[in-house]
Design a protein around this motif. Structure first.
Motif, PDB file in Angstrom:
ATOM      1  N   GLY A  22     -12.166  12.169  20.293  1.00 13.66           N
ATOM      2  CA  GLY A  22     -13.253  12.881  19.645  1.00 13.66           C
ATOM      3  C   GLY A  22     -13.634  12.251  18.326  1.00 13.66           C
ATOM      4  O   GLY A  22     -13.167  11.158  17.967  1.00 13.66           O
ATOM      5  N   ASN A  23     -14.463  12.952  17.567  1.00 13.11           N
ATOM      6  CA  ASN A  23     -14.961  12.419  16.308  1.00 13.11           C
ATOM      7  C   ASN A  23     -13.856  12.178  15.289  1.00 13.11           C
ATOM      8  O   ASN A  23     -13.858  11.175  14.573  1.00 13.11           O
ATOM      9  N   ALA A  24     -12.912  13.100  15.198  1.00  8.15           N
ATOM     10  CA  ALA A  24     -11.845  12.956  14.217  1.00  8.15           C
ATOM     11  C   ALA A  24     -10.994  11.726  14.511  1.00  8.15           C
ATOM     12  O   ALA A  24     -10.666  10.939  13.613  1.00  8.15           O
ATOM     13  N   SER A  25     -10.637  11.535  15.784  1.00  9.51           N
ATOM     14  CA  SER A  25      -9.834  10.367  16.159  1.00  9.51           C
ATOM     15  C   SER A  25     -10.619   9.082  15.972  1.00  9.51           C
ATOM     16  O   SER A  25     -10.080   8.062  15.532  1.00  9.51           O
ATOM     17  N   ALA A  26     -11.905   9.115  16.291  1.00  5.80           N
ATOM     18  CA  ALA A  26     -12.746   7.933  16.114  1.00  5.80           C
ATOM     19  C   ALA A  26     -12.845   7.566  14.635  1.00  5.80           C
ATOM     20  O   ALA A  26     -12.824   6.384  14.276  1.00  5.80           O
TER      21      ALA A  26
ATOM     22  N   LYS B 203       0.807  -1.216   0.000  1.00  7.99           N
ATOM     23  CA  LYS B 203       0.000   0.000   0.000  1.00  7.99           C
ATOM     24  C   LYS B 203       0.843   1.271   0.000  1.00  7.99           C
ATOM     25  O   LYS B 203       0.350   2.357  -0.272  1.00  7.99           O
ATOM     26  N   ARG B 204       2.114   1.133   0.351  1.00  6.69           N
ATOM     27  CA  ARG B 204       3.043   2.277   0.381  1.00  6.69           C
ATOM     28  C   ARG B 204       2.545   3.395   1.287  1.00  6.69           C
ATOM     29  O   ARG B 204       2.596   4.579   0.938  1.00  6.69           O
ATOM     30  N   ARG B 205       2.066   3.003   2.441  1.00  3.42           N
ATOM     31  CA  ARG B 205       1.599   3.998   3.396  1.00  3.42           C
ATOM     32  C   ARG B 205       2.778   4.709   4.044  1.00  3.42           C
ATOM     33  O   ARG B 205       3.882   4.182   4.107  1.00  3.42           O
ATOM     34  N   SER B 206       2.530   5.893   4.549  1.00  8.45           N
ATOM     35  CA  SER B 206       3.583   6.683   5.182  1.00  8.45           C
ATOM     36  C   SER B 206       3.968   6.078   6.528  1.00  8.45           C
ATOM     37  O   SER B 206       3.244   5.247   7.091  1.00  8.45           O
ATOM     38  N   GLU B 207       5.095   6.540   7.041  1.00  2.00           N
ATOM     39  CA  GLU B 207       5.564   6.069   8.347  1.00  2.00           C
ATOM     40  C   GLU B 207       4.553   6.385   9.444  1.00  2.00           C
ATOM     41  O   GLU B 207       4.322   5.583  10.350  1.00  2.00           O
ATOM     42  N   HIS B 208       3.930   7.555   9.355  1.00  2.00           N
ATOM     43  CA  HIS B 208       2.939   7.945  10.358  1.00  2.00           C
ATOM     44  C   HIS B 208       1.708   7.040  10.298  1.00  2.00           C
ATOM     45  O   HIS B 208       1.160   6.646  11.327  1.00  2.00           O
ATOM     46  N   THR B 209       1.274   6.704   9.072  1.00  2.00           N
ATOM     47  CA  THR B 209       0.129   5.818   8.917  1.00  2.00           C
ATOM     48  C   THR B 209       0.442   4.430   9.447  1.00  2.00           C
ATOM     49  O   THR B 209      -0.392   3.804  10.112  1.00  2.00           O
ATOM     50  N   LEU B 210       1.632   3.937   9.162  1.00  2.00           N
ATOM     51  CA  LEU B 210       2.040   2.624   9.666  1.00  2.00           C
ATOM     52  C   LEU B 210       1.974   2.585  11.185  1.00  2.00           C
ATOM     53  O   LEU B 210       1.435   1.638  11.776  1.00  2.00           O
ATOM     54  N   ARG B 211       2.506   3.612  11.807  1.00  2.00           N
ATOM     55  CA  ARG B 211       2.526   3.657  13.263  1.00  2.00           C
ATOM     56  C   ARG B 211       1.105   3.739  13.831  1.00  2.00           C
ATOM     57  O   ARG B 211       0.762   3.025  14.781  1.00  2.00           O
ATOM     58  N   ALA B 212       0.276   4.584  13.229  1.00  2.00           N
ATOM     59  CA  ALA B 212      -1.087   4.771  13.734  1.00  2.00           C
ATOM     60  C   ALA B 212      -1.944   3.530  13.512  1.00  2.00           C
ATOM     61  O   ALA B 212      -2.663   3.085  14.422  1.00  2.00           O
TER      62      ALA B 212
ATOM     63  N   PRO C 226     -18.329   8.613  12.440  1.00  2.00           N
ATOM     64  CA  PRO C 226     -18.814   9.878  13.015  1.00  2.00           C
ATOM     65  C   PRO C 226     -18.590  11.035  12.058  1.00  2.00           C
ATOM     66  O   PRO C 226     -17.667  11.009  11.235  1.00  2.00           O
ATOM     67  N   ARG C 227     -19.445  12.016  12.144  1.00  2.00           N
ATOM     68  CA  ARG C 227     -19.292  13.194  11.292  1.00  2.00           C
ATOM     69  C   ARG C 227     -18.114  14.028  11.773  1.00  2.00           C
ATOM     70  O   ARG C 227     -17.999  14.340  12.956  1.00  2.00           O
ATOM     71  N   VAL C 228     -17.268  14.378  10.851  1.00  2.00           N
ATOM     72  CA  VAL C 228     -16.096  15.181  11.181  1.00  2.00           C
ATOM     73  C   VAL C 228     -16.136  16.449  10.346  1.00  2.00           C
ATOM     74  O   VAL C 228     -16.166  16.395   9.117  1.00  2.00           O
ATOM     75  N   LYS C 229     -16.189  17.565  11.032  1.00  2.00           N
ATOM     76  CA  LYS C 229     -16.152  18.845  10.339  1.00  2.00           C
ATOM     77  C   LYS C 229     -14.726  19.137   9.937  1.00  2.00           C
ATOM     78  O   LYS C 229     -13.836  19.280  10.783  1.00  2.00           O
ATOM     79  N   ARG C 230     -14.501  19.153   8.637  1.00  9.84           N
ATOM     80  CA  ARG C 230     -13.144  19.354   8.139  1.00  9.84           C
ATOM     81  C   ARG C 230     -12.709  20.800   8.361  1.00  9.84           C
ATOM     82  O   ARG C 230     -13.317  21.734   7.845  1.00  9.84           O
ATOM     83  N   GLY C 231     -11.648  20.961   9.134  1.00  4.53           N
ATOM     84  CA  GLY C 231     -11.148  22.300   9.405  1.00  4.53           C
ATOM     85  C   GLY C 231     -10.372  22.867   8.235  1.00  4.53           C
ATOM     86  O   GLY C 231      -9.830  22.128   7.408  1.00  4.53           O
ATOM     87  N   LEU C 232     -10.347  24.169   8.147  1.00  2.00           N
ATOM     88  CA  LEU C 232      -9.594  24.827   7.085  1.00  2.00           C
ATOM     89  C   LEU C 232      -8.115  24.852   7.443  1.00  2.00           C
ATOM     90  O   LEU C 232      -7.758  24.982   8.606  1.00  2.00           O
ATOM     91  N   PRO C 233      -7.241  24.737   6.443  1.00  2.00           N
ATOM     92  CA  PRO C 233      -5.808  24.930   6.703  1.00  2.00           C
ATOM     93  C   PRO C 233      -5.576  26.323   7.282  1.00  2.00           C
ATOM     94  O   PRO C 233      -6.330  27.263   6.984  1.00  2.00           O
TER      95      PRO C 233
END
Length: 288
Positions: free
Chosen positions: A64-68, A8-17, A95-102
């Motif tokens: 929270g919702n984003a982590s869930a 899948k070539r996931r990133s190091e952060h994705t692998l860890r999470a 869960p619904r996650v309100k996408r925050g703006l950069p």
């Protein structure tokens, strides 16, 4: 983990999470079902099992919702892998996650940050390094990991730079003359030899520069300048995108420059620009 990394070539952060989520989930299942976790158990799970796990995470760890939502995504990938050709993954609405703006910073703030880091470094060459690195992040829209992965074979910098992004995706980014000059000034001042097969940005002892060191230096500089907490190395990439869009860049071009796989990831910056316009309107219109 090998599947995520190699196939899948996931990133190091994705692998860890994702790995941490799978371990937590298996630990939960052992207690929830009172038996060892094997393929039969995993393939027989239902939506209620996932719902119970997320409830425990919310109650016990306060996510929270984003982590869930991230946990649920990791679990779906895990169970799909376990199921193989029989990918009967339990269906559960996330869960619904309100996408925050950069949250970009202003151009003058980006330059103030780079200059502060250059002037407060313990050694001149390290100040030149930090200045060049931040100009590269803001001037070319690189992620911090992409910049630190560059090697000496990119020298001398020309008008374009080939960058390896997420999932080993290659892209070409333009390099401003000011950025190329800053990188060359750092290379000339660096006491270590930067050969073609060595990292471009080096730490105090000559090894590859750690992103944690960069983040700590940025944190110190922003406090010194009184800049907001959102001023991070990644905020410079957001600023790159937002300022290009405000200057008339089209979304497709911006998508290529940022290395986004989906245009939807790039469209979030239109919200930033619209928010800026609304601020201008409220401050300027006599009836606002």
């Amino acid at each position: 983990m090998d599947h995520l990394d190699n196939e899948k070539r996931r990133s190091e952060h994705t692998l860890r999470a994702y790995g941490a989520t799978a371990e937590r989930f298996c630990g939960f299942l052992m207690e929830h079902h009172g038996r060892a976790v094997d393929e039969d158990l995993l393939r027989g799970l239902g939506a209620n099992d996932l719902r119970s796990y997320l409830a425990v995470r919310r109650a016990g760890d306060g996510i929270g919702n984003a982590s869930a939502a991230r946990e649920l995504s990791a679990l779906r990938n895990f169970l799909a892998f376990v199921g193989g050709s029989n990918k009967a993954v339990p269906q559960l609405r996330g869960p619904r996650v309100k996408r925050g703006l950069p949250r970009p910073i202003a151009p003058e703030q980006a330059m103030d940050l780079a200059q502060n880091m250059a002037s407060t470094a313990t050694q001149n060459w390290m100040g030149a390094r930090d200045f060049a690195l931040l100009l590269l992040l803001y001037g070319a829209g690189l992620r911090i990991g992409e910049a630190l992965a560059l090697r000496g074979d990119v020298l001398p910098l020309g008008e374009r730079l080939r960058v390896t992004g997420k999932r080993s995706k290659m892209r070409i980014v333009p390099i401003l003359p000011q950025v190329a000059a800053a990188v060359q000034a750092y290379v000339d001042a660096c006491p270590y030899d930067i050969s073609a097969d060595h990292p471009l940005f080096l730490g105090a002892r000559g090894a590859v520069l750690s992103p944690a060191v960069v983040r700590a230096n940025v944190r110190s500089a922003r406090r010194s300048l009184g800049l907001p907490e959102r001023t991070t190395p990644h905020a410079l990439r957001h600023s790159f995108a937002t300022h290009l869009l405000a200057g008339g860049a089209d979304l497709r071009s911006l998508q290529e420059l940022l290395g986004h796989a989906s245009l939807a990831s790039t469209q979030v910056y239109t919200g930033v620009d619209a928010a800026h316009l609304m601020d201008v309107y409220r401050n300027a219109h006599p009836r606002a």
